[in-house]
Design a protein around this motif. Structure first.
Motif, PDB file in Angstrom:
ATOM      1  N   GLY A  70       0.791  -1.216   0.000  1.00 36.22           N
ATOM      2  CA  GLY A  70       0.000   0.000   0.000  1.00 36.22           C
ATOM      3  C   GLY A  70       0.825   1.269   0.000  1.00 36.22           C
ATOM      4  O   GLY A  70       0.297   2.363   0.250  1.00 36.22           O
ATOM      5  N   VAL A  71       2.120   1.147  -0.300  1.00 36.85           N
ATOM      6  CA  VAL A  71       3.028   2.298  -0.304  1.00 36.85           C
ATOM      7  C   VAL A  71       2.661   3.246  -1.444  1.00 36.85           C
ATOM      8  O   VAL A  71       2.440   2.809  -2.574  1.00 36.85           O
ATOM      9  N   THR A  72       2.618   4.551  -1.160  1.00 29.47           N
ATOM     10  CA  THR A  72       2.169   5.521  -2.164  1.00 29.47           C
ATOM     11  C   THR A  72       3.294   6.396  -2.707  1.00 29.47           C
ATOM     12  O   THR A  72       3.026   7.388  -3.400  1.00 29.47           O
ATOM     13  N   SER A  73       4.552   6.038  -2.424  1.00 27.78           N
ATOM     14  CA  SER A  73       5.685   6.795  -2.968  1.00 27.78           C
ATOM     15  C   SER A  73       6.868   5.850  -3.122  1.00 27.78           C
ATOM     16  O   SER A  73       7.220   5.130  -2.178  1.00 27.78           O
ATOM     17  N   VAL A  74       7.468   5.845  -4.308  1.00 30.18           N
ATOM     18  CA  VAL A  74       8.611   4.977  -4.580  1.00 30.18           C
ATOM     19  C   VAL A  74       9.736   5.799  -5.191  1.00 30.18           C
ATOM     20  O   VAL A  74       9.502   6.878  -5.737  1.00 30.18           O
ATOM     21  N   GLU A  75      10.935   5.270  -5.111  1.00 28.37           N
ATOM     22  CA  GLU A  75      12.120   6.021  -5.541  1.00 28.37           C
ATOM     23  C   GLU A  75      13.038   5.155  -6.402  1.00 28.37           C
ATOM     24  O   GLU A  75      13.340   4.015  -6.048  1.00 28.37           O
ATOM     25  N   ALA A  76      13.472   5.716  -7.536  1.00 32.36           N
ATOM     26  CA  ALA A  76      14.403   5.016  -8.421  1.00 32.36           C
ATOM     27  C   ALA A  76      15.595   5.915  -8.714  1.00 32.36           C
ATOM     28  O   ALA A  76      15.423   7.065  -9.127  1.00 32.36           O
ATOM     29  N   ASP A  77      16.810   5.404  -8.489  1.00 31.13           N
ATOM     30  CA  ASP A  77      18.029   6.117  -8.869  1.00 31.13           C
ATOM     31  C   ASP A  77      18.329   5.806 -10.330  1.00 31.13           C
ATOM     32  O   ASP A  77      18.401   4.632 -10.714  1.00 31.13           O
ATOM     33  N   VAL A  78      18.509   6.848 -11.150  1.00 29.26           N
ATOM     34  CA  VAL A  78      18.731   6.610 -12.576  1.00 29.26           C
ATOM     35  C   VAL A  78      20.072   7.163 -13.025  1.00 29.26           C
ATOM     36  O   VAL A  78      20.548   8.190 -12.530  1.00 29.26           O
ATOM     37  N   TRP A  79      20.670   6.457 -13.983  1.00 26.35           N
ATOM     38  CA  TRP A  79      21.977   6.803 -14.535  1.00 26.35           C
ATOM     39  C   TRP A  79      21.889   6.840 -16.052  1.00 26.35           C
ATOM     40  O   TRP A  79      21.255   5.983 -16.668  1.00 26.35           O
ATOM     41  N   HIS A  80      22.565   7.824 -16.657  1.00 25.03           N
ATOM     42  CA  HIS A  80      22.601   7.920 -18.110  1.00 25.03           C
ATOM     43  C   HIS A  80      24.051   7.990 -18.589  1.00 25.03           C
ATOM     44  O   HIS A  80      24.901   8.612 -17.944  1.00 25.03           O
ATOM     45  N   TYR A  81      24.293   7.343 -19.743  1.00 25.94           N
ATOM     46  CA  TYR A  81      25.641   7.336 -20.314  1.00 25.94           C
ATOM     47  C   TYR A  81      25.585   7.827 -21.755  1.00 25.94           C
ATOM     48  O   TYR A  81      24.641   7.527 -22.489  1.00 25.94           O
ATOM     49  N   ASP A  82      26.598   8.589 -22.149  1.00 28.74           N
ATOM     50  CA  ASP A  82      26.662   9.149 -23.492  1.00 28.74           C
ATOM     51  C   ASP A  82      26.510   8.065 -24.552  1.00 28.74           C
ATOM     52  O   ASP A  82      27.070   6.964 -24.419  1.00 28.74           O
TER      53      ASP A  82
END
Length: 308
Positions: A70-82
């Motif tokens: 029932g959690v209403t907030s989630v977090e994802a760490d994102v990485w981008h590479y050229d």
């Protein structure tokens, strides 16, 4: 004179006895039937809770585990590479691999869930607003925090692009230059998310994680930019915690920060709450809840989901 049943009465009695199947057997035969299942079944009997799934991608099954609580907030760490359009998800570079992407762990599952929760049929033809991810609270938005770990200016355009499947369906909360229209998913940029870029957009479907310690500057941090404000708990209270929890001065500071945010119409979240010893963590969680903080920042979702 002996009482005798007629032939018809005897047959009726026999049929009645035969149909008295134990309820457990009846339930087993009905399980999975069209009469007991429906399209939005995925979150049936799950009740929403004001919990933020910190580092959600660490879980064996990201997103789904949080939703199951029932959690209403989630977090994802994102990485981008050229030279690569993909956003990878992980806490640090050693945790990255080609299969763990922002789309595969979050966007695609959310599209699948929301598609199921928004069937297109004669019964929904007159519905004007989409359902969210929770069947028990269809109006609740799910906050999706995107914690940018690489260069924010270069990475954020790829975040915007990755959101397109949700955008195309009208499932994102939006800002039209005046007000916010809440949708099933509210995207909050944090970490290296480029503040100047987000602030400059007069129309957008993403928001910014406001700094709870400096919200008094409403020119820079209005609720239309940051509907949620977060802050380092230890920094906010001055750096040390007694085993018995916050002292009166520290508690007054936390209450003031929360009240200031609420006066502006902004929700609150504190991270880096000490997790050890457990008895102290529980005291701090209780103090935060009683002070009115909107989201309990949690790594242990099993505990947090039953803590209230």
């Amino acid at each position: 004179m002996k009482f005798q049943l007629s032939a018809a009465a005897a047959v009726a009695a026999l049929v009645s006895t035969a149909s008295a199947i134990p309820i457990a057997t009846q339930m087993l035969s009905l399980t999975g039937s069209i009469g007991t299942q429906y399209t939005s079944d995925i979150t049936r009997n799950i009740f929403t809770k004001k919990i933020h799934s910190h580092n959600d991608y660490w879980r064996d099954i990201p997103l789904y585990t949080a939703l199951s609580k029932g959690v209403t907030s989630v977090e994802a760490d994102v990485w981008h590479y050229d030279g690569d359009d993909t956003l990878y998800v992980g806490h640090h570079t050693a945790a990255l691999n080609a299969e763990r992407t922002f789309s595969s762990l979050y966007i695609d599952p959310l599209v699948e869930i929301l598609t199921a929760n928004n069937p297109n049929n004669t019964f929904t033809a007159s519905q004007t607003t989409p359902n969210g991810v929770f069947d028990t609270d269809s109006t609740a938005t799910l906050y999706l925090f995107v914690d940018v770990k690489t260069n924010g200016t270069l990475t954020w355009p790829y975040v915007i692009s990755a959101l397109e499947p949700l955008r195309a369906k009208g499932w994102l909360s939006t800002y039209n230059g005046t007000a916010i229209t809440s949708g099933p998913i509210t995207v909050i940029g944090t970490g290296n998310t480029p503040y100047d870029f987000v602030f400059a957009q007069t129309e957008r479907d993403y928001f910014y994680d406001g700094p709870i310690l400096t919200l008094s500057n409403q020119t820079a941090y209005p609720p239309t930019l940051n509907p949620i404000a977060s802050g380092d708990f230890m920094t906010a209270i001055g750096g040390t915690v007694e085993p018995t929890g916050l002292n009166s001065t520290q508690l007054a500071t936390i209450i003031e920060l929360i009240q200031t945010a609420h006066n502006y119409g902004i929700k609150t979240r504190f991270w880096d709450v000490p997790w050890w010893p457990v008895v102290t963590r529980d005291i701090l969680w209780r103090q935060l809840i009683n002070a009115g903080s909107d989201f309990l920042n949690a790594d242990d979702l099993d505990l947090a989901s039953t803590f209230y």
